[in-house]
Write a protein that holds these residues in place. Structure first.
Motif, mmCIF file in Angstrom:
data_model
loop_
_atom_site.group_PDB
_atom_site.id
_atom_site.type_symbol
_atom_site.label_atom_id
_atom_site.label_comp_id
_atom_site.label_asym_id
_atom_site.label_seq_id
_atom_site.Cartn_x
_atom_site.Cartn_y
_atom_site.Cartn_z
ATOM 1 N N PHE A 48 134.244 53.406 189.608
ATOM 2 C CA PHE A 48 135.606 53.790 189.967
ATOM 3 C C PHE A 48 135.934 55.106 189.294
ATOM 4 O O PHE A 48 135.585 55.336 188.121
ATOM 5 N N ALA A 49 136.632 55.970 190.042
ATOM 6 C CA ALA A 49 137.155 57.220 189.484
ATOM 7 C C ALA A 49 138.675 57.177 189.610
ATOM 8 O O ALA A 49 139.213 56.957 190.703
ATOM 9 N N VAL A 50 139.378 57.369 188.487
ATOM 10 C CA VAL A 50 140.834 57.323 188.466
ATOM 11 C C VAL A 50 141.353 58.554 187.739
ATOM 12 O O VAL A 50 140.610 59.266 187.048
ATOM 13 N N VAL A 51 142.645 58.793 187.878
ATOM 14 C CA VAL A 51 143.314 59.872 187.164
ATOM 15 C C VAL A 51 144.275 59.241 186.163
ATOM 16 O O VAL A 51 145.213 58.540 186.562
ATOM 17 N N ARG A 52 144.014 59.465 184.885
ATOM 18 C CA ARG A 52 144.861 58.899 183.830
ATOM 19 C C ARG A 52 145.388 60.035 182.962
ATOM 20 O O ARG A 52 144.598 60.792 182.386
ATOM 21 N N ASP A 53 146.699 60.140 182.919
ATOM 22 C CA ASP A 53 147.356 61.215 182.165
ATOM 23 C C ASP A 53 146.872 62.581 182.610
ATOM 24 O O ASP A 53 146.646 63.495 181.792
ATOM 25 N N GLY A 54 146.648 62.724 183.914
ATOM 26 C CA GLY A 54 146.252 64.002 184.473
ATOM 27 C C GLY A 54 144.786 64.340 184.292
ATOM 28 O O GLY A 54 144.344 65.428 184.671
ATOM 29 N N VAL A 55 143.985 63.407 183.736
ATOM 30 C CA VAL A 55 142.559 63.653 183.489
ATOM 31 C C VAL A 55 141.743 62.709 184.364
ATOM 32 O O VAL A 55 142.019 61.503 184.426
#
Length: 552
Positions: A175-182
């Motif tokens: 999985f690829a996610v965006v957390r806090d803009g990263v």
């Protein structure tokens, strides 16, 4: 008188000239070296022919396969398989390139296949028979702990959702996610971690170096795998993992159970319930609640005694055991009786067209048995079968649905399938009996029945008896006929495993292992060992008894 030991003029001429025969440097014929006394020793240097290169290529292929097995097994920490593959590599190379191992060149291939397909299979079956291996107990305790924690998860209340992208790296989903803009990427084995060079569009990852972003068409065939995937949120397991239900949005889930490795317990932090490991390979609470899955443990002789101690199984088991012996014995007796009768009839020189009749009689033997069983299954269909509809004018005889009629149908079909083999065997045995023996008995006044009973049959049994024993062993394990014709039915009622009145022991093994909902490989392996012991004992006693026939 001339000396008889002289070598003759041609030899003297050759030796005397020291030219073509000796060659340069005193070499003898074919490049040999001359010893004292004029003898020649052949040179050990041989020209390399095509056979050597063929052998080199074949042995190289075998060694390459064995080396691959060593590396693959070592990577999976299967050290037993790795050691055996290394052993095969060394033995094959040494055997086929050593001049002293000529007999082993013919024995090594057979011994390797014997070890892999016979000895190992028997040893592993014996190991499984003493364990609880099966559904719910098919791996190690470490895997069971991980599975229990993964299955007992709830979404963290009030947690944020993450736009999620499914990625793949050499077959491994992540999985690829965006957390806090990263942008962060993780797999089932690697927690989420920042990745450099990822492309983010509208708050969602669209490209990741080293990974392939799966499209909707790629996600659909792997939907169940994606839904089951859990990517750790961080290195701390208490923070839970990322899961998804639609392959586009991820949520944080945390386990409802906590595993204490020191105490070897599972604890529910909400209720305080403690689950401890049991002898059956499960975590069990004090009030008897069991967590699944479990792990493989040794159960001793429990799988063997279950057939006799469990009241739900022992009744059908003993009925199937009796039917197995009856089916094997009656199959051999009926096919041999019919085959011998036809062999005697067609062995009479007064019968014309014997070759044509013999060719027609072996036709059932020429067709694959499982196809013949399927054809007979259609013909014996109670409502639409050819026998009931055409031959019996629409009668509804329950050939395959009534327990006794189904057994009779199996014996009749097996008679049709098996008598050609017995016919061929009996024909060959009859033709090998010396005619003068039969003529002597006839001249002494013995009648036809007396000759058959006292002369023909004993002489026939010398060569046929071992084949009858092997035929009994074959029918004792004649799985394909039972499976294709009746499927073991009609089934017993109220049994925890799916078995029927026409099942034999080997088809019961299949049912226990694959068709009874909860696959129990340990119980099936125990039954397989019992079949092996029974067939082995019967074969041993039978062959010992047939030795007495050799004294005739």
């Amino acid at each position: 008188m001339p000396d008889q030991t002289t070598t003759g003029p041609s030899v003297v001429s050759d030796l005397g000239t020291g030219g073509s025969a000796a060659g340069a440097g005193g070499d003898g014929p074919a490049g040999g070296r001359r010893r004292a006394g004029g003898e020649y020793r052949p040179s050990h240097a041989r020209s390399v022919g095509h056979g050597f290169f063929i052998k080199l290529v074949l042995v190289g292929l075998v060694d390459a396969a064995a080396l691959y097995g060593v590396l693959a097994a070592a990577a999976a920490e299967q050290w037993g398989i790795a050691a055996f593959s290394a052993f095969v590599l060394v033995v094959v190379t040494w055997t086929y390139f050593s001049k002293r191992m000529l007999p082993a060149k013919y024995l090594v291939p057979g011994l390797i296949f014997l070890l892999v397909y016979q000895i190992f299979a028997m040893a592993y079956t014996g190991y499984v028979a003493f364990t609880n291996y099966g559904d719910g107990h098919n791996s190690t305790k470490q895997d069971a702990v991980a599975a229990v924690l993964a299955q007992n998860e709830v979404r963290v209340e009030g947690s944020a959702s993450f736009p999620l992208t499914v990625v793949d790296a050499d077959g491994t989903l992540g999985f690829a996610v965006v957390r806090d803009g990263v942008a962060e990427v993780g797999t089932a084995e690697q927690p989420l971690a920042p990745v450099e060079g990822a492309t983010v569009t509208d708050g969602k990852v669209t490209a990741v170096p080293g990974y392939d972003v799966l499209s909707f068409a790629d996600i659909v065939p792997r939907q169940s795998e994606i839904i089951a995937l859990r990517v750790p949120f961080s290195d701390d397991p208490t923070q839970g993992s990322i899961r998804t239900q639609d392959a586009s949005t991820g949520y944080v889930y945390t386990p409802t159970l906590v595993y204490d490795a020191a105490a070897d317990t599972m604890t529910d932090p909400v209720t305080g319930t403690v689950y401890r490991p049991s002898a059956t390979g499960n975590f069990v609470s004090a009030d008897g609640v069991t967590l699944t899955p479990g792990w493989r443990v040794s159960v001793g002789f429990a799988n063997f005694t279950q057939f006799f101690s469990d009241s739900r199984i022992n009744g059908p088991f003993f009925e199937i055991l009796a039917w197995t012996f009856a089916f094997a014995f009656l199959s051999v007796a009926t096919t041999f009786a019919l085959g011998l009768f036809l062999a005697i009839a067609f062995n009479d020189p007064r019968m014309r067209g014997r070759k044509i009749y013999r060719s027609l009689l072996i036709l059932p033997y020429a067709f694959p048995a499982f196809l013949s069983a399927l054809v007979w299954r259609g013909m014996l269909n109670p409502r639409f079968g050819f026998i009931n509809e055409v031959l019996l004018n629409g009668a509804e005889v329950p050939w395959l649905t009534d327990p006794w009629m189904a057994k009779i149908s199996i014996l009749l079909v097996n008679l049709w399938l098996g008598f050609p083999y017995m016919f061929l065997v009996s024909t060959g045995a009859l033709q090998s009996i010396p005619s003068d023996v039969i003529e002597s008995a006839t001249m002494d006044g013995a009648g036809k029945w007396r000759v058959f009973r006292s002369m023909t049959l004993p002489l026939l049994m010398i060569s046929v008896a071992p084949l009858l024993i092997s035929s009994f062993a074959f029918n004792f394990n004649n799985f394909s006929l039972i499976f294709m014709l009746t499927g073991g039915g009609p089934n017993f009622v109220g049994t925890p495993i799916v078995v029927g009145h026409t099942d034999i022991l080997i088809s019961m093994v299949y049912s226990v292992a694959f068709e009874s909902g909860l696959k129990d490989y340990g119980l099936a392996s125990a039954l397989s060992i019992m079949i092996f012991l029974v067939v082995g004992l019967i074969s041993y006693v039978g062959f010992r008894r047939t030795r007495t026939l050799e004294e005739i």
